[in-house]
Scaffold this motif. Structure first.
Motif, PDB file in Angstrom:
ATOM      1  N   PRO A  46       0.852  -1.190   0.000  1.00 47.44           N
ATOM      2  CA  PRO A  46       0.000   0.000   0.000  1.00 47.44           C
ATOM      3  C   PRO A  46       0.895   1.250   0.000  1.00 47.44           C
ATOM      4  CG  PRO A  46      -0.662  -1.541   1.743  1.00 47.44           C
ATOM      5  CD  PRO A  46       0.646  -2.026   1.195  1.00 47.44           C
ATOM      6  N   PRO A  47       0.513   2.282  -0.732  1.00 47.35           N
ATOM      7  CA  PRO A  47       1.368   3.479  -0.817  1.00 47.35           C
ATOM      8  C   PRO A  47       1.477   4.235   0.510  1.00 47.35           C
ATOM      9  CG  PRO A  47      -0.708   3.819  -2.002  1.00 47.35           C
ATOM     10  CD  PRO A  47      -0.673   2.380  -1.594  1.00 47.35           C
ATOM     11  N   GLU A  48       0.469   4.087   1.364  1.00 46.91           N
ATOM     12  CA  GLU A  48       0.506   4.787   2.646  1.00 46.91           C
ATOM     13  C   GLU A  48       1.017   3.846   3.715  1.00 46.91           C
ATOM     14  OE1 GLU A  48      -2.848   7.165   3.512  1.00 46.91           O
ATOM     15  OE2 GLU A  48      -2.580   8.239   1.618  1.00 46.91           O
ATOM     16  N   ARG A  49       2.099   4.259   4.365  1.00 47.72           N
ATOM     17  CA  ARG A  49       2.740   3.376   5.352  1.00 47.72           C
ATOM     18  C   ARG A  49       3.751   4.161   6.160  1.00 47.72           C
ATOM     19  NH1 ARG A  49       5.005   1.562  -0.317  1.00 47.72           N
ATOM     20  NH2 ARG A  49       6.778   2.942  -0.382  1.00 47.72           N
ATOM     21  N   LEU A  50       4.191   3.534   7.242  1.00 44.08           N
ATOM     22  CA  LEU A  50       5.330   4.047   8.005  1.00 44.08           C
ATOM     23  C   LEU A  50       6.519   3.173   7.658  1.00 44.08           C
ATOM     24  CD1 LEU A  50       6.511   5.927  10.156  1.00 44.08           C
ATOM     25  CD2 LEU A  50       5.698   4.324  11.897  1.00 44.08           C
TER      26      LEU A  50
END
Ligand SMILES: Nc1ncnc2c1ncn2[C@@H]1O[C@H](COP(=O)(O)OP(=O)(O)O)[C@@H](O)[C@H]1O
Ligand SMILES: [Mg+2]
Length: 179
Positions: A126-130
């Motif tokens: 997923p493009p959104e991550r930490l």
């Protein structure tokens, strides 16, 4: 509540495996459904130590072992019916390997994800991550030092990083916490 730091990255030097696990636990306690934590870095950098801390902080019932051969660890906790998945992509040579263990189902179930060697499955992430990069620091007599770089992608993971940073390190001088 407005963001306190609004920085998408910061770094830190850990001095022991225990300190890395403790930081992981601080982060794990803050995880929500859909959060994706990527643990990048060379062998022995401390990714599994941090993953163990994250799972413990999240409330996982059983400890995470170093998953050398097992690629997917599924964790439950007493508080609710959520699942935390810890995936080790060390032995994956591309995204095709993901379809052998139900990657889609893992994404769909919505619980937090912790991924070691995320760069090996970059195209499926997923493009959104930490994104946390761990690395050895080459200082004589300090073989337990690790550099930890935290980088957030997307609003939710930015908020997660801000909150983690505030709780683990406190507010920097001159910044008044918003609550
Ligand atoms: N500051 C530190 N943070 C994390 N691990 C450390 C640290 N100092 C020493 N270590 C040791 O380094 C090793 C890291 O192993 P592991 O977490 O399995 O690495 P990876 O999963 O990145 O290959 C462990 O033996 C751990 O005790
Ligand atoms: Mg590991």
């Amino acid at each position: 509540m407005s963001p306190i730091f609004e920085e998408s990255a910061f770094d830190f030097v850990s001095r022991s495996a225990e300190q890395t696990r403790r930081l992981g636990a601080r982060l794990g306690a803050l995880l929500q459904c859909g959060d994706v934590i990527c643990l990048a870095g060379e062998l022995g950098a401390g990714k599994t130590q941090m993953a163990a801390g994250i799972a413990a902080g999240w409330g996982a019932l059983e400890p995470v072992t170093s998953p050398t051969f097992v690629m997917v660890h599924e964790h439950t906790r007493a508080a609710d019916a959520l699942r935390l998945y810890h995936i080790d992509c060390y032995r994956m040579d591309g995204v095709a390997a993901l379809w052998t263990f139900g990657w889609d189902d893992i994404l769909d179930q919505g619980g937090p994800l912790v991924i070691e060697w995320p760069e090996r499955i970059e195209a499926a992430l997923p493009p959104e991550r930490l994104w946390i990069t761990l690395s050895h620091i080459d200082v004589e007599g300090e073989e337990n030092r690790r550099h930890l770089l935290f980088e957030a992608e997307g609003e939710r993971h930015q908020a997660l990083l801000d909150e983690f940073r505030r709780r683990a390190f406190g507010a920097p001088p001159g910044v008044v916490p918003a609550d």
